[in-house]
Design a protein around this motif. Structure first.
Motif, short mmCIF file in Angstrom:
data_model
loop_
_atom_site.label_atom_id
_atom_site.label_comp_id
_atom_site.label_asym_id
_atom_site.label_seq_id
_atom_site.Cartn_x
_atom_site.Cartn_y
_atom_site.Cartn_z
N LEU A 58 -30.88 -35.63 39.29
CA LEU A 58 -30.29 -34.86 40.37
C LEU A 58 -28.83 -34.58 40.07
O LEU A 58 -28.09 -35.47 39.66
CB LEU A 58 -30.40 -35.65 41.69
N ASP A 59 -28.42 -33.36 40.27
CA ASP A 59 -27.02 -32.98 40.14
C ASP A 59 -26.35 -33.19 41.50
O ASP A 59 -26.56 -32.42 42.43
CB ASP A 59 -26.93 -31.51 39.71
N PHE A 60 -25.57 -34.25 41.63
CA PHE A 60 -24.93 -34.58 42.91
C PHE A 60 -23.88 -33.54 43.32
O PHE A 60 -23.52 -33.46 44.48
CB PHE A 60 -24.31 -35.97 42.88
N LEU A 61 -23.39 -32.75 42.37
CA LEU A 61 -22.43 -31.70 42.73
C LEU A 61 -23.07 -30.65 43.63
O LEU A 61 -22.41 -30.05 44.47
CB LEU A 61 -21.87 -31.04 41.47
N ASN A 62 -24.38 -30.43 43.45
CA ASN A 62 -25.08 -29.46 44.27
C ASN A 62 -25.65 -30.06 45.55
O ASN A 62 -26.16 -29.34 46.40
CB ASN A 62 -26.22 -28.81 43.47
N THR A 63 -25.61 -31.38 45.65
CA THR A 63 -26.14 -32.07 46.84
C THR A 63 -25.18 -33.19 47.26
O THR A 63 -25.51 -34.37 47.20
CB THR A 63 -27.54 -32.66 46.54
N PRO A 64 -23.96 -32.83 47.69
CA PRO A 64 -22.95 -33.86 48.00
C PRO A 64 -23.35 -34.83 49.10
O PRO A 64 -22.99 -36.00 49.05
CB PRO A 64 -21.71 -33.05 48.38
N ASN A 65 -24.10 -34.38 50.10
CA ASN A 65 -24.51 -35.30 51.16
C ASN A 65 -25.44 -36.38 50.63
O ASN A 65 -25.40 -37.52 51.09
CB ASN A 65 -25.18 -34.54 52.31
N ALA A 66 -26.30 -36.03 49.68
CA ALA A 66 -27.17 -37.03 49.07
C ALA A 66 -26.34 -38.06 48.33
O ALA A 66 -26.58 -39.27 48.44
CB ALA A 66 -28.17 -36.36 48.12
#
Length: 155
Positions: A58-66
């Motif tokens: 998972l790219d956390f930059l695209n899913t900051p809430n995750a």
């Protein structure tokens, strides 16, 4: 219970946490994180493919809430106390990975799917949380204790 886990960590270099012994806040955070991870992995558009065809992340930059949800779990006092005692220092969180290894249809395994040793640092702590129960048909992760690891390395 943190002291008991620390003793097991010192002896084996790994410990399997019993969810029944965790405090309610950590259990809740784990349940929320597992639910979120399952939701993420059901949405193929969020995956980024790694160099390994059998591993997705998972790219956390695209899913900051995750990222925030997982950060809160792994920086909970419960884990920090274990890490501080084990490392004999203030722990530094350097990485959070959310990885998924889908079922391999051809039963051909390679790379980190095979027995290997992680040589990340001299002393570190990794936390693995399974999203599903592990059975012979879908896993399992095998962890080798300190004594056997030394024997393999010297071999």
């Amino acid at each position: 219970s943190i002291y008991v886990y620390y003793q097991k960590f010192q002896k084996n270099v790994f410990v399997i946490l019993d969810k029944l012994l965790l405090n309610e806040q950590v259990k809740f955070q784990i349940d929320i994180s597992i639910s979120l991870a399952k939701n993420i992995f059901e949405n193929e558009n969020i995956y980024i493919l790694k160099k390994k065809a059998y591993l997705k992340g998972l790219d956390f930059l695209n899913t900051p809430n995750a990222g925030k949800t997982f950060y809160e779990l792994f920086t909970d006092d419960y884990f920090l106390k274990i890490a501080k005692k084990y490392l004999n220092d203030i722990p530094l969180l350097t990485e959070i990975k959310l990885l998924h290894s889908p079922i391999t249809q051809d039963n051909v395994f390679s790379g980190s799917q095979l027995l290997h040793s992680d040589h990340d640092d001299d002393k570190l702590m990794k936390i693995f949380i399974y999203l599903n129960d592990v059975t012979i048909e879908c896993g399992p992760l095998e962890i080798v204790n300190k004594k056997i690891t030394q024997e393999i390395i010297l071999f």
